[in-house]
Design an enzyme around this catalytic site. Sequence first.
Site, mmCIF file in Angstrom:
data_model
loop_
_atom_site.group_PDB
_atom_site.id
_atom_site.type_symbol
_atom_site.label_atom_id
_atom_site.label_comp_id
_atom_site.label_asym_id
_atom_site.label_seq_id
_atom_site.Cartn_x
_atom_site.Cartn_y
_atom_site.Cartn_z
ATOM 1 N N ASN A 44 0.835 -1.206 0.000
ATOM 2 C CA ASN A 44 0.000 0.000 0.000
ATOM 3 C C ASN A 44 0.868 1.255 0.000
ATOM 4 O OD1 ASN A 44 0.598 -0.877 2.667
ATOM 5 N ND2 ASN A 44 -1.067 0.312 3.532
ATOM 6 N N GLU A 46 0.381 5.256 0.567
ATOM 7 C CA GLU A 46 -0.571 6.277 1.031
ATOM 8 C C GLU A 46 -0.150 7.666 0.565
ATOM 9 O OE1 GLU A 46 -1.064 5.599 5.254
ATOM 10 O OE2 GLU A 46 -2.284 3.803 4.840
ATOM 11 N N CYS A 55 -4.062 0.566 -2.610
ATOM 12 C CA CYS A 55 -3.934 -0.660 -1.819
ATOM 13 C C CYS A 55 -2.884 -1.589 -2.425
ATOM 14 C CB CYS A 55 -5.265 -1.407 -1.790
ATOM 15 S SG CYS A 55 -6.587 -0.539 -0.949
ATOM 16 N N GLU A 57 -3.071 -4.760 -3.128
ATOM 17 C CA GLU A 57 -3.554 -5.681 -4.163
ATOM 18 C C GLU A 57 -3.554 -5.003 -5.529
ATOM 19 O OE1 GLU A 57 -4.900 -4.858 -1.290
ATOM 20 O OE2 GLU A 57 -6.299 -6.352 -0.543
ATOM 21 N N CYS A 88 -10.404 -4.769 0.335
ATOM 22 C CA CYS A 88 -11.485 -3.768 0.295
ATOM 23 C C CYS A 88 -12.331 -3.983 -0.967
ATOM 24 C CB CYS A 88 -10.906 -2.358 0.319
ATOM 25 S SG CYS A 88 -10.246 -1.800 -1.260
ATOM 26 N N CYS A 91 -10.606 -3.243 -4.370
ATOM 27 C CA CYS A 91 -9.656 -4.285 -4.786
ATOM 28 C C CYS A 91 -10.392 -5.540 -5.241
ATOM 29 C CB CYS A 91 -8.690 -4.605 -3.654
ATOM 30 S SG CYS A 91 -7.494 -3.278 -3.405
HETATM 31 N N1 THU Z 1 -5.395 -1.435 2.360
HETATM 32 C C1 THU Z 1 -4.822 -2.277 1.447
HETATM 33 O O1 THU Z 1 -3.661 -2.124 1.058
HETATM 34 N N2 THU Z 1 -5.591 -3.299 0.968
HETATM 35 C C2 THU Z 1 -6.894 -3.522 1.331
HETATM 36 O O2 THU Z 1 -7.557 -4.361 0.746
HETATM 37 C C3 THU Z 1 -7.464 -2.775 2.456
HETATM 38 C C4 THU Z 1 -6.744 -1.520 2.825
HETATM 39 C C5 THU Z 1 -4.580 -0.307 2.850
HETATM 40 C C6 THU Z 1 -5.038 1.033 2.370
HETATM 41 C C7 THU Z 1 -4.505 1.952 3.446
HETATM 42 O O3 THU Z 1 -3.165 2.298 3.108
HETATM 43 C C8 THU Z 1 -4.478 1.091 4.692
HETATM 44 O O4 THU Z 1 -4.641 -0.248 4.261
HETATM 45 C C9 THU Z 1 -5.590 1.412 5.678
HETATM 46 O O5 THU Z 1 -6.826 1.409 5.076
#
Ligand code: THU
Length: 151
Positions: A44, A46, A55, A57, A88, A91
């Site tokens: 991920n 940000e 994310c 994935e 999420c 994804c």
């Molecule tokens: N996140 C992912 O990388 N994958 C997911 O399927 C759920 C959320 C990350 C996004 C963000 O950087 C952190 O988790 C908190 O939401």
Amino acid sequence: MNEEQRRLVDAACRQRERSYSPYSRFRVGAALLGRSGTVYLGTNVENASFGLSICAERAAICRAIADGERAFTAIAVCADGGQPTPPCGACRQVLLEFGPDLVVLMAGNRGADGPVLAATAGELVPLAFTDFSANLADERAGASGEEQGPK
Ligand code: THU
């Protein structure tokens, strides 16, 4: 889980350490197995503008597509916390694009030695929006046919 799946989960867990997540401090790693046998890693990323975060994935999918691979058998997702983290909604939709049979392995911070959930991309998105072109084709057929317009 077979040995290949265990290795994929552990690769996702290691990849978590590359996470750029200064805002949530929730590190996520993904390892996507292509039909060719190549593993594509993602994490991920940000942003100060929170909504722009990507994310793990989707990062892995983008990496694979950029490298020319489009067929996948499995993806492992490994996040901070003891329990498996399911992908999420965004994804899930993006994974489904590459086929309902894609196996999604979800692990917590103990990787293959901790709890791991498994589901297919199709199972993760019931009643999915997929082939809009089929609907468009119906629409066009209707426009030139007798079904169009009030009776
Ligand atoms: N996140 C992912 O990388 N994958 C997911 O399927 C759920 C959320 C990350 C996004 C963000 O950087 C952190 O988790 C908190 O939401």
